[in-house]
Design an enzyme around this catalytic site. Structure first.
Site, short mmCIF file in Angstrom:
data_model
loop_
_atom_site.label_atom_id
_atom_site.label_comp_id
_atom_site.label_asym_id
_atom_site.label_seq_id
_atom_site.Cartn_x
_atom_site.Cartn_y
_atom_site.Cartn_z
N ASP A 83 11.00 -7.49 7.99
CA ASP A 83 10.60 -6.53 6.95
C ASP A 83 10.41 -5.13 7.53
O ASP A 83 10.25 -4.17 6.78
CB ASP A 83 9.32 -6.99 6.24
CG ASP A 83 8.19 -7.30 7.20
OD1 ASP A 83 8.38 -8.19 8.06
OD2 ASP A 83 7.14 -6.66 7.12
N ASN A 84 10.43 -5.02 8.84
CA ASN A 84 10.30 -3.71 9.48
C ASN A 84 11.62 -3.29 10.13
O ASN A 84 11.63 -2.45 11.03
CB ASN A 84 9.19 -3.72 10.53
CG ASN A 84 7.82 -3.92 9.91
OD1 ASN A 84 7.62 -3.63 8.72
ND2 ASN A 84 6.87 -4.40 10.68
N ARG A 125 0.84 -1.21 0.00
CA ARG A 125 0.00 0.00 0.00
C ARG A 125 0.87 1.25 0.00
O ARG A 125 0.47 2.31 0.47
CB ARG A 125 -0.89 0.01 1.22
CG ARG A 125 -0.08 -0.15 2.49
CD ARG A 125 -0.85 0.14 3.70
NE ARG A 125 -0.09 -0.38 4.83
CZ ARG A 125 -0.32 -0.05 6.07
NH1 ARG A 125 -1.27 0.80 6.33
NH2 ARG A 125 0.40 -0.54 7.03
N LYS A 153 2.33 6.44 1.52
CA LYS A 153 1.84 5.24 2.20
C LYS A 153 0.32 5.32 2.28
O LYS A 153 -0.21 6.28 2.85
CB LYS A 153 2.48 5.17 3.59
CG LYS A 153 2.26 3.86 4.32
CD LYS A 153 3.13 3.81 5.58
CE LYS A 153 2.79 2.63 6.46
NZ LYS A 153 3.56 2.63 7.72
P1 AMP Z 1 3.03 -3.45 7.82
O1 AMP Z 1 2.12 -3.97 8.89
O2 AMP Z 1 2.69 -2.05 7.41
O3 AMP Z 1 4.47 -3.62 8.13
O4 AMP Z 1 2.69 -4.32 6.56
C1 AMP Z 1 3.01 -5.69 6.38
C2 AMP Z 1 2.78 -6.07 4.94
O5 AMP Z 1 1.38 -5.98 4.62
C3 AMP Z 1 3.47 -5.17 3.96
O6 AMP Z 1 3.87 -5.95 2.86
C4 AMP Z 1 2.41 -4.17 3.60
O7 AMP Z 1 2.65 -3.55 2.37
C5 AMP Z 1 1.17 -5.04 3.57
N1 AMP Z 1 -0.05 -4.27 3.86
C6 AMP Z 1 -0.39 -3.72 5.04
N2 AMP Z 1 -1.58 -3.10 4.94
C7 AMP Z 1 -2.02 -3.24 3.69
C8 AMP Z 1 -3.19 -2.82 2.97
N3 AMP Z 1 -4.16 -2.11 3.54
N4 AMP Z 1 -3.28 -3.16 1.67
C9 AMP Z 1 -2.33 -3.91 1.07
N5 AMP Z 1 -1.20 -4.33 1.70
C10 AMP Z 1 -1.04 -4.01 2.98
MG MG Z 2 6.08 -3.12 7.35
#
Ligand code: AMP
Ligand code: MG
Length: 472
Positions: free
Chosen positions: A244-245, A89, A109
């Protein structure tokens, strides 16, 4: 007047395996709700009028020089390897080189679906966007390496989470979005040429003095060790320390269910998705080492003789706990107003922390008031503090001005959870005064600001936030 961003892109010059070209998906009715003028100046960005900036930061107008892409990565999430993540996203518009000579990514984002979205809608709602804006800027104010926030827009659209919520886009600025997981994806797939290319890119961009993959590994280790010690010193809990974070740059990245502690307890967890407490406050150093081991495993794959690479890589990883400990001692010595190192300092620090747990002391307010009567009042049983304060007074006797040193090392203001929740609630109702106030106060957290003393107050019983949500 239109916004101008002096793009100078490098990631988009890499082979296509590293990303997918992906323009942001336009939104219905963009409205600019925050813009970081100080950061824009560093980035040599000339602001436009509010409407034009809303169009750009919502993704409705792709500015000249941008080459929007979604980056590919993988990662261990709560210990489980997920071979396919990537910007689901987020869209990287491009890079700029700032007045400080540092190259930074400019990323939207919440900019719509990408090839990596899986089941997600590619969007974000206003709450987590403003949360990341405030907390990342607060981290910057505290002097802790972090991604930053350049802008926030409301989209005029609704996103569906537990209920219908106002959509928003955050413009995030990072010295790069390279993660441990970026290396993992190519290593796991056996795409060694890409892994080598990425390694060279990361070295050139972040650690030009590092020699080869081992040099990169050691440099990341050093940056992460410093960062984790700083988190510990601020009472910060990241919440989702998945690989990944975990940024190669050593910046704090991906503010999801993160939080600063009020009452000190080492086992504190906020994240609603962290039911095992894997990413609890006191586990963060160990997890950082675990994450570095995953980077080591990935980097090793590019050696012809992998067996031979294991030993030097292990040595680098095994030195990390000691490095974190050393930085932790430095951070907490400074918090006690001590400018020199002595045997026994570790015991003095843990002695205080143990009493703080017993006394249910507020982390931030206790450190800020050390050496004064104000600290006593933080403990349910003030006499528990008195015993420690005697030891501290003896240890700090030779210091020129320990109270001034304490105030310089311990902030008066942190973004307390209940204030963030109140700020989000107000913004959803159209009132950005609490948001603007938090941003202004947290830009100088070490100043007293008596007119803002209410923001130093811990939450009342009915204000306590017990769980934070990813808000995806
Ligand atoms: P995050 O929790 O932001 O670290 O995201 C973990 C993974 O999920 C990453 O690959 C994000 O790009 C994906 N992701 C999180 N939220 C969304 C969303 N609303 N739509 C699509 N992908 C998402
Ligand atoms: Mg992330």
């Amino acid at each position: 007047m239109s916004l101008h961003i002096p793009f100078d892109n490098s990631y988009a010059r890499l082979p296509g395996v590293f990303y997918s070209p992906q323009p942001p998906v336009p939104v219905a009715a963009p409205r600019l709700v925050a813009f970081n003028e100080d950061l824009a100046r560093v980035l040599r960005i000339s602001p436009g009028d509010a409407q034009d900036m809303a169009m750009v930061f919502a993704g409705n107008r792709v500015p000249e020089g941008a080459e929007p892409i979604a980056q590919l990565y993988a990662g261990h999430q709560f210990g489980q390897y997920n071979p396919q993540l990537g910007d689901g996203r987020a869209v990287l518009l491009g890079e700029v080189v700032g007045t400080d000579g540092i190259r930074r990514d400019i990323q939207l984002k919440g900019a719509g679906r990408t090839p990596y979205s899986r089941g997600g809608d590619g969007r974000a709602w206003l709450g987590p966007v403003l949360r990341e804006y405030v907390v990342s800027e607060a981290m910057h104010g505290l002097g802790i390496p972090t991604t930053r926030a350049l802008a926030a827009v409301e989209t005029g659209e609704t996103v569906i989470r537990e209920r219908a919520l106002p959509g928003a886009v955050l413009t995030r600025v990072a010295s790069s979005h390279l993660r441990v997981g970026t290396f993992q994806v190519f290593a796991a797939r056996g795409e060694i040429a890409s892994l080598k290319r990425l390694t060279d890119y990361a070295i050139a961009r972040h650690y030009p003095d590092a020699e080869g993959p081992m040099g990169l590994l050691a440099a990341v280790r050093d940056a992460q060790a410093r960062l984790i010690a700083q988190w510990m010193g601020a009472g910060f809990i990241h919440g989702v320390m998945n690989t990944d974070n975990c940024a190669i740059s050593g910046e704090t990245i991906d503010y999801g269910p993160c939080a600063f502690m009020d009452t000190f307890h080492p086992e504190t967890v906020f994240s609603s998705i962290d039911q095992m407490g894997r990413y609890a406050y006191s586990n963060q150093p160990g997890i950082a080492v675990w994450n570095l081991a995953q980077l080591a495993t990935a980097l090793i794959q590019q050696f012809e003789d992998r067996e031979a690479a294991v030993e030097p890589a292990s040595e680098i990883v095994h030195a990390m706990p000691g490095l974190i400990e050393a930085h932790w001692l430095d951070v907490f010595r400074a918090k006690l107003g001590l400018s020199s190192a002595r045997e026994g300092d570790g015991d003095l620090i843990t002695g205080l922390l143990d009493r703080m747990v017993q006394g249910e002391a507020d982390f931030t307010n206790t450190f800020r008031a050390l050496g004064t009567d104000g600290a006593r009042g933080q403990f349910t049983d003030p006499s528990a503090y008195d015993g420690w304060a005697g030891d501290w007074a003896a240890r700090s006797a030779g210091e020129p001005d320990p109270l001034a040193a304490i105030r310089a090392a311990n902030p008066a203001f942190i973004p307390r959870n209940h204030r963030i929740e109140q700020m989000i609630e107000a913004a959803v109702a159209g009132d950005y005064e609490p948001f603007n106030r938090l941003i202004a106060v947290l830009a100088r957290p070490f100043d007293d600001q008596p007119e803002n003393a209410d923001l130093t107050r811990p939450p009342a019983e009915d204000e306590v936030v017990r769980a934070t949500f990813c808000g995806t």
